[in-house]
Structures are given as C-alpha cells and as structure tokens.
Design a protein around this motif. Sequence first.
Motif, PDB file in Angstrom:
ATOM      1  N   THR A 238      16.663  53.727  -0.780  1.00 39.87           N
ATOM      2  CA  THR A 238      16.008  52.407  -1.121  1.00 39.87           C
ATOM      3  C   THR A 238      14.533  52.892  -1.008  1.00 39.87           C
ATOM      4  O   THR A 238      13.813  53.713  -0.474  1.00 39.87           O
ATOM      5  CB  THR A 238      16.209  51.392  -0.189  1.00 39.87           C
ATOM      6  OG1 THR A 238      15.865  51.798   1.137  1.00 39.87           O
ATOM      7  CG2 THR A 238      17.972  51.191  -0.199  1.00 39.87           C
ATOM      8  N   ASN A 311      14.679  48.997  -6.997  1.00 39.52           N
ATOM      9  CA  ASN A 311      15.809  48.226  -6.169  1.00 39.52           C
ATOM     10  C   ASN A 311      16.995  47.747  -6.649  1.00 39.52           C
ATOM     11  O   ASN A 311      17.483  47.002  -6.740  1.00 39.52           O
ATOM     12  CB  ASN A 311      14.781  46.804  -5.602  1.00 39.52           C
ATOM     13  CG  ASN A 311      14.284  46.877  -4.427  1.00 39.52           C
ATOM     14  OD1 ASN A 311      14.630  47.532  -3.388  1.00 39.52           O
ATOM     15  ND2 ASN A 311      13.047  46.326  -4.325  1.00 39.52           N
ATOM     16  N   ARG A 312      17.156  48.847  -7.463  1.00 42.42           N
ATOM     17  CA  ARG A 312      18.613  48.620  -8.468  1.00 42.42           C
ATOM     18  C   ARG A 312      19.540  49.936  -8.432  1.00 42.42           C
ATOM     19  O   ARG A 312      18.864  51.008  -8.572  1.00 42.42           O
ATOM     20  CB  ARG A 312      18.394  47.971  -9.761  1.00 42.42           C
ATOM     21  CG  ARG A 312      18.016  46.748 -10.006  1.00 42.42           C
ATOM     22  CD  ARG A 312      19.108  45.674  -9.653  1.00 42.42           C
ATOM     23  NE  ARG A 312      18.493  44.174 -10.041  1.00 42.42           N
ATOM     24  CZ  ARG A 312      17.935  43.671  -9.290  1.00 42.42           C
ATOM     25  NH1 ARG A 312      17.627  43.699  -8.080  1.00 42.42           N
ATOM     26  NH2 ARG A 312      17.607  42.405  -9.748  1.00 42.42           N
ATOM     27  N   ASP A 340      21.647  45.097  -5.943  1.00 41.72           N
ATOM     28  CA  ASP A 340      20.522  44.667  -5.592  1.00 41.72           C
ATOM     29  C   ASP A 340      20.155  45.381  -4.099  1.00 41.72           C
ATOM     30  O   ASP A 340      20.767  44.767  -3.304  1.00 41.72           O
ATOM     31  CB  ASP A 340      20.277  43.291  -5.522  1.00 41.72           C
ATOM     32  CG  ASP A 340      18.879  42.819  -5.126  1.00 41.72           C
ATOM     33  OD1 ASP A 340      17.976  43.486  -4.472  1.00 41.72           O
ATOM     34  OD2 ASP A 340      18.369  41.833  -5.669  1.00 41.72           O
ATOM     35  N   GLU A 342      17.672  45.600  -2.284  1.00 41.24           N
ATOM     36  CA  GLU A 342      16.853  44.622  -1.210  1.00 41.24           C
ATOM     37  C   GLU A 342      17.619  43.557  -0.896  1.00 41.24           C
ATOM     38  O   GLU A 342      17.551  43.485   0.473  1.00 41.24           O
ATOM     39  CB  GLU A 342      15.555  44.175  -1.836  1.00 41.24           C
ATOM     40  CG  GLU A 342      14.757  43.163  -1.042  1.00 41.24           C
ATOM     41  CD  GLU A 342      13.397  42.823  -1.392  1.00 41.24           C
ATOM     42  OE1 GLU A 342      12.703  42.275  -0.864  1.00 41.24           O
ATOM     43  OE2 GLU A 342      13.341  43.016  -2.799  1.00 41.24           O
ATOM     44  N   ASN A 343      18.376  42.923  -1.539  1.00 45.79           N
ATOM     45  CA  ASN A 343      19.326  41.910  -1.018  1.00 45.79           C
ATOM     46  C   ASN A 343      20.620  41.843  -0.682  1.00 45.79           C
ATOM     47  O   ASN A 343      21.411  40.869  -0.528  1.00 45.79           O
ATOM     48  CB  ASN A 343      19.127  40.441  -2.002  1.00 45.79           C
ATOM     49  CG  ASN A 343      17.702  40.099  -2.133  1.00 45.79           C
ATOM     50  OD1 ASN A 343      17.026  39.804  -1.299  1.00 45.79           O
ATOM     51  ND2 ASN A 343      17.185  40.035  -3.628  1.00 45.79           N
ATOM     52  N   LYS A 344      21.010  43.388  -1.066  1.00 44.06           N
ATOM     53  CA  LYS A 344      22.334  43.655  -1.011  1.00 44.06           C
ATOM     54  C   LYS A 344      23.309  42.731  -1.702  1.00 44.06           C
ATOM     55  O   LYS A 344      24.274  42.232  -1.116  1.00 44.06           O
ATOM     56  CB  LYS A 344      22.666  43.765   0.448  1.00 44.06           C
ATOM     57  CG  LYS A 344      21.825  44.472   1.478  1.00 44.06           C
ATOM     58  CD  LYS A 344      21.692  45.975   1.097  1.00 44.06           C
ATOM     59  CE  LYS A 344      20.517  46.486   1.897  1.00 44.06           C
ATOM     60  NZ  LYS A 344      19.297  46.147   2.137  1.00 44.06           N
ATOM     61  N   LYS A 345      23.318  42.542  -2.942  1.00 41.67           N
ATOM     62  CA  LYS A 345      23.949  41.689  -3.605  1.00 41.67           C
ATOM     63  C   LYS A 345      24.475  42.291  -4.848  1.00 41.67           C
ATOM     64  O   LYS A 345      24.003  43.094  -5.512  1.00 41.67           O
ATOM     65  CB  LYS A 345      23.265  40.461  -4.177  1.00 41.67           C
ATOM     66  CG  LYS A 345      23.962  39.410  -4.802  1.00 41.67           C
ATOM     67  CD  LYS A 345      23.093  38.250  -5.025  1.00 41.67           C
ATOM     68  CE  LYS A 345      24.108  37.187  -5.931  1.00 41.67           C
ATOM     69  NZ  LYS A 345      22.953  35.865  -6.118  1.00 41.67           N
ATOM     70  N   TRP A 346      25.676  42.348  -5.243  1.00 40.30           N
ATOM     71  CA  TRP A 346      26.401  42.756  -6.396  1.00 40.30           C
ATOM     72  C   TRP A 346      26.484  41.834  -7.590  1.00 40.30           C
ATOM     73  O   TRP A 346      26.519  40.711  -7.345  1.00 40.30           O
ATOM     74  CB  TRP A 346      27.895  43.047  -5.844  1.00 40.30           C
ATOM     75  CG  TRP A 346      28.231  44.257  -5.139  1.00 40.30           C
ATOM     76  CD1 TRP A 346      28.658  44.024  -3.687  1.00 40.30           C
ATOM     77  CD2 TRP A 346      28.327  45.374  -5.438  1.00 40.30           C
ATOM     78  NE1 TRP A 346      28.823  45.258  -3.045  1.00 40.30           N
ATOM     79  CE2 TRP A 346      28.537  46.368  -4.115  1.00 40.30           C
ATOM     80  CE3 TRP A 346      28.021  46.191  -6.293  1.00 40.30           C
ATOM     81  CZ2 TRP A 346      28.785  47.527  -3.854  1.00 40.30           C
ATOM     82  CZ3 TRP A 346      27.747  47.599  -6.172  1.00 40.30           C
ATOM     83  CH2 TRP A 346      28.405  48.296  -5.059  1.00 40.30           C
TER      84      TRP A 346
END
Length: 571
Positions: A238, A311-312, A340, A342-346
């Motif tokens: 990251t 960030n991807r 993502d 930074e936000n730990k989102k799939w």
Amino acid sequence: MGKKKDKKGKGAEKTALKTAKKAEKKARAEADEDLEALIAEFQELDRKRTQVTEEPCAPPLPRCNGSLVAHPEKEELILFGGEYYNGQKTFVYNDLFFYSIKKNEWSQVRIPEGPPPRCAHQAVSLAQGGGQMWVFGGEFASPSQSQFYHYKDLWVLHLATRKWEKINSSGGPTSRSGHRMVAVKRQLVVFGGFHDNIINYQYFCDVYAFNLDMYQWGRLSPSGVGPSPRSACQLVPTPDGSVIVYGGYSKTKVKRDVDKGTVHSDMFVLSPEKGSTTEGAPQKWKWAHVKPSGIKPSPRCGFSSCVTAPNRAVFFGGVQDEEDEEELSGDFFDDSYMLDLENKKWFLTNLKGRKSSKRRRRRAKKDKETGAESSESEDDSGEREEKSGSDSEEESIPLVPSPRMNTLMVVKGKILFLYGGVYEEGDKQVTLNDLYALDLHKMDEWRALVTSNPQDQEWLEESSSEEEEDGDEDDSHLGATGGKNSGSASDSDEGGLETKPDHPSVLAGENVADFFSRTKDHWMDLARKSAEEESQSFSEKALKKIAFQMAKLFHEEQAKTTEDGSQEEGH
C-alpha cells in the motif's frame, strides 16, 4: 481354504520383493536425476556461456508458476522461469524473455551465470540503477515429480548492463516456494510459502525483509496476531508502506494419517508501527486482522493480483476445488475484482464493452452474412428497433480471458497485462501462453495480443511400460493381489476385493503422498529387507526413495484393482 491362505501369504511376500526390485530400478533411475547434481550441471553449462545474446522468437512455450514484471525504464515486460507438465514429465525453465509492448513481439535473452531453473519463485522490478529485477526462492522438480529442491537464493538482474548477480547475505528465509514478495519503501518483504520433500511438508507464516541499501536480510517479529501458515496468498503493498495479506492455501495434519486442506479467505494488514524507527534500531511492525466490506470473491485457490493504482489492486481468476471420496474436481473462474486498499472494500469489476459507432440519427449496420453495410433510421418501426437493439447488446459483450488459475499479471502505464495460466479438462492439465491487455482507463474489454490453442498441446497418458515389462515374469502369485489370475470376490475372506495382508490398505480418496506419509515405516522396513536380500547398500536418503516408489507402485496397483472390480460388477 487353509492352503489358499498360505498361498496368499507367500504370494504377497513375492509381490513385495518384486515391487522392491522394481522400486530399486526406478530409484536408481531417479538417482541419475540427483537434483543438486542436475542444478550444478545447469550452472556449469551456464558458466561456459560468455556472451549476452538476444534473438526475436515466437511466444514462449506454455508455462505456469513463472514470473512476469514490467521493465521500469522501457515499454517492456520480462518473463522468467516457470514449469510445464505434459501428463508424464515436468519441465522446469530458467529462460528469460522480453516482450515489446509497442511492437507486440517477443525476444529471448540469454545472459551468462544466471539462476538455475525454477518455478513458484517471486520476482519484482525496481527503478534503480538503470532498472533491476530481483528474484527469490522457488523450486526445481525432477521430471517424474518424485523429488523437489527448494531454493533460498536471492538474485538481481541489472537490466542496464544485462548482468545477473547472486546476492550473498545470511539471515534470510529458509528454502521455500509458493511464497510472496513485494517491494515496500526500500525493502523487499517476503511472506509465507511452503517446503515439501514428499515425505514431510511445512507451511510458513514468517516475514523477512531485505534492506535494499544495506543488502541485508532481517526477520521481522510483528506484534499482534497474524495469518496462519500458508502459501499462494496475495501480498499487496500500500502507499503508506503497509502490506495486505489475503487468502492462500495450506494443509495441516488433523490425525496421524489424515491431512486437511484449507483455502483461506481472511485478510490481514502488516504495518510499521508509528514512531518505532530510531537510528540504528530495526523498525517495529504489527499485524491487524481486517474484515473487508463490499462484494467479496468466493473462496478460491490460484487467485492472481497486482496493484493497478496507488490505492487499487485487481484480482483475477482462480479455482474452487470440490473434493469427495472418488475424485477432485474444480470450478475455474474468469471473474475479476478490485480492492480499495485504503478502505479495504471489494468491488466486482464490470467491463463496459466496446461502444458501437452510433450517431445521433443514423448508424451503420453490417449484414452478418454478406458484410455489406446499410443505413437504418432510428425512426424505423419498433420491431426493427427491438431487433437491432438485441444485436447491439450481443455485440457489446466484452472479451474476457477464459477461466483459469495461476495467471501472471502486471501493470505497465495504464495497461494491465495478463499472461497464461492453467485449467483442467478432466484428467488433462492445460497450460496456456496467451497474452491479454486491458486499458485501465477505458475498462471496456480485454484485447488478445497473443492467442493460444490448447488443442495443439501435447498431452501424454501415464506410461504402462512397467506393467508390460513384467509380462514375462511369473505372475501366479498375483492372484493374492487382485491382479492377473486373480480369483473371484468369493475367494476373499470377507467376500470383497482382496488386499495384500502384508501391506497397509489404501484409504478411500487417499493420494500417494498421503498414503506414504501414513505408512512410511512399513515401506522403509520393506526397502531395507529388499536391500539386504540383494546384498545392496543404500544411504538413508536412497532408501526413502525406494520406499516411496514401492508405496507408489502398490498404490497404483490397488487403484487399478478397485477400478477393474468396479467394471466387473457393472457387467
């Protein structure tokens, strides 16, 4: 019945000795493949090469578990190593290829004194010193896959001078393959992997960092609870200097004779502790378990990933194995996901597809059969509009690489490249060497730069030459093993298929490696007995090879007996 039992006992003993002799012969052949000697031979041949050569070539042969990185200074991709299995033999490579993005052409570069052949290693490229490619670890396998040699060496390819350099630094990771390595700040971070010598295996969850300024290894001791031991996970750096660990695979012993495979789908973050850096002291790190949100991928092995933006990260493919008592099958995927960082989102990746050349009032329509173009007004009947709309929707379906696992992915500029991978058709393993590109700005569809025809691949069934060689020998004793001249099922004490009373039985669904691990002591004793009767002297290592070959042959005979018995019952 008493005589029959006595005959069965003698027959089983003869079979065991015969199996031992066959195993000795095969073990001697394997001894000719002594892996360290083979590797030394490769290196000696390499030393005789004095010049760097580069030649245009066709796309590299199909392979998997190699490495693909982007040249940090040029519009090129670099492919190194890998392996290929044709159904009978495994081929491991140390060849080096460069792909010109602008020309869409491959070239093979031969550089003296490079790393020996390997697969399941890791490589990263760095924009320093004119460009560098760093390679760590991996494994080399004998053609029959009965032996494995795991590496723990670290190499750097200086791209400006085209020179390999082996880095001699102590304190690094132990020998392993299936690990992951990424560049973080001025360090190479290595996590996980496994070591397997057929008899025993070990998975790792340790973390090492190689300092690119000091050229020194150091083992990290992060605080907190980190991932369990695993290999083939996804390791993603990251922008803030942290590392994300996702997924992976491992096996653990749940009982003396039972192994359990686990497909991991958990996620962890390894971060440097704030304010922990002091001059002359190593940096402190910490683990944190995170639960990402969004549309998550299903659990799978053989996922592939790479960072596409600060960030991807993108993830592609993989396989979900389904195992029962009779067979192991898998569902292969061609879907892709974005994470993502930074936000730990799939996010599930949805490609837009190519836009049609539609104008405001009129558009060109090409007849599917003749290829002739005709104009059609948007004011035509609703029926025609409905049909043409259906045609437009079909044509806009984006191209996606076929389902596969263990593909190689890398980003250069704004383009994501995907190379090769593996999938299965029944018992056949298909290895690909195609190359695709996806514009990360347009996100419309994959472009096929190099195509692959799996039907052209050679696939050889396992040889039955050993059984044919035994045709001239006395097979009367095979009646006790369910082989030639075997009696009916009623001849068995319990009315079922017979097994050799002197050998442990094979459990349902048990593969060769697991069977040998569970019954190793029995086969080692048998190998020693055979060696004594033949007045042969073997090292403990050679005896293990003989014992494994004996177990393997017995396992194969039992599988064939079960198959033949099933066919007879069917009739």
